[in-house]
Design an enzyme around this catalytic site. Structure first.
Site, PDB file in Angstrom:
ATOM      1  N   ASP A  94      44.108  37.134   0.573  1.00 14.33           N
ATOM      2  CA  ASP A  94      45.091  36.339   1.306  1.00 14.33           C
ATOM      3  C   ASP A  94      44.487  34.970   1.586  1.00 14.33           C
ATOM      4  O   ASP A  94      43.294  34.845   1.854  1.00 14.33           O
ATOM      5  CB  ASP A  94      45.567  37.028   2.576  1.00 14.33           C
ATOM      6  N   GLU A 112      48.974  39.510  16.069  1.00 14.08           N
ATOM      7  CA  GLU A 112      47.633  39.856  16.537  1.00 14.08           C
ATOM      8  C   GLU A 112      47.446  39.653  18.039  1.00 14.08           C
ATOM      9  O   GLU A 112      46.392  39.995  18.579  1.00 14.08           O
ATOM     10  CB  GLU A 112      46.596  39.014  15.786  1.00 14.08           C
TER      11      GLU A 112
END
Length: 257
Positions: A59, A151
């Site tokens: 990523d 997150e």
């Protein structure tokens, strides 16, 4: 008497010197080793990559800077080609990654299966973030489902309200693409805030570094196992991921025509 004073003075100096050394070691670990432990492991030895998985990916975002896609096209992770690339697209309700458009275009041009993630912000509403993502990111057939990277939970919001906000984003984006978005998060966050069964139908991308296997017991599709990977064509570190299935399964997960 003078001998006794000299002995005490030497002992005091030794104790002081040991205390200074101990303080130095603690400070070095606390400020340099502790926060970046994975970096030291990467420097002094390659991180152990999970065995038994053949579908590898990475990523990327603006942190990787300019990528040499010709070199990356032939890159290998543990003798396996890079099959998929997750790309940062948007963040909150106003930010688009400055390298998104270039990375998004090049990933398909060089034959990678591509996905795009939105980085959740606690400073914007779920609806604003969802529509901003849909406005800036135009996924196509053959791309992976949209990804929500979550997150952090705001301290002043209850777990129930936070879950409802996450579901709002997921439902709005799912209505556009008619596929279940992927949820990216790390293991402890998943267990603490997203353990409700309402999220069980969504594919998971779990971040869990330097372990032999993902500790999360539920089903998962992707595992980000290190953020200290190295590949030709990319300067500095890059996240390494695996897909929990075959290449055929990965293709089946993509947005249909």
């Amino acid at each position: 008497m003078q001998g006794i004073f000299s002995s005490c003075r030497r002992r005091t100096l030794w104790v002081g010197a040991l205390a200074v050394i101990a303080l130095y070691i603690w400070a070095f670990y606390y400020f340099f080793v502790g926060p970046f432990g994975f970096r030291w492991r990467a420097i002094y030895g390659e991180p152990k990559y999970p065995d038994g998985y053949e579908i590898r990916g990475i990523d990327i975002s603006h942190y990787q800077g300019d990528i040499n896609w010709t070199l990356l096209q032939n890159a290998m992770i543990e003798k396996c080609p890079v099959r998929f690339i997750m790309i940062k697209g948007t963040e909150g309700s106003t930010r688009i990654d400055p390298y998104f458009e270039e990375n998004f275009r090049q990933a398909r041009e060089y034959g990678f299966i591509r996905g795009v993630y939105h980085f959740w912000s606690n400073k914007s509403s779920a609806r604003d973030q969802a529509y901003f993502f849909l406005n800036k990111v135009k996924l196509q057939s053959g791309d992976l489902p949209p990804v929500l990277d979550v997150e952090h939970k705001p301290k002043d919001v209850s777990v129930e309200d936070f879950r409802r906000d996450i579901l709002t984003w997921l439902h709005i984006v799912e209505d556009r693409y008619h596929v279940k978005p992927i949820i990216y998060t790390y293991h402890k966050f998943k267990m603490s805030y997203l353990s409700d069964p309402v999220f069980d139908d969504y594919p998971y991308w779990i971040a869990h570094y330097y372990v032999d296997e993902v500790k999360y017991n539920g089903p998962w599709k992707f595992w980000q196992h290190t953020d200290a990977g190295r590949l030709p064509g990319i300067k500095g570190y890059v996240d390494f991921n695996i897909y929990n299935g075959s290449y055929y399964d990965l293709k089946q997960l993509t947005i249909p025509k």
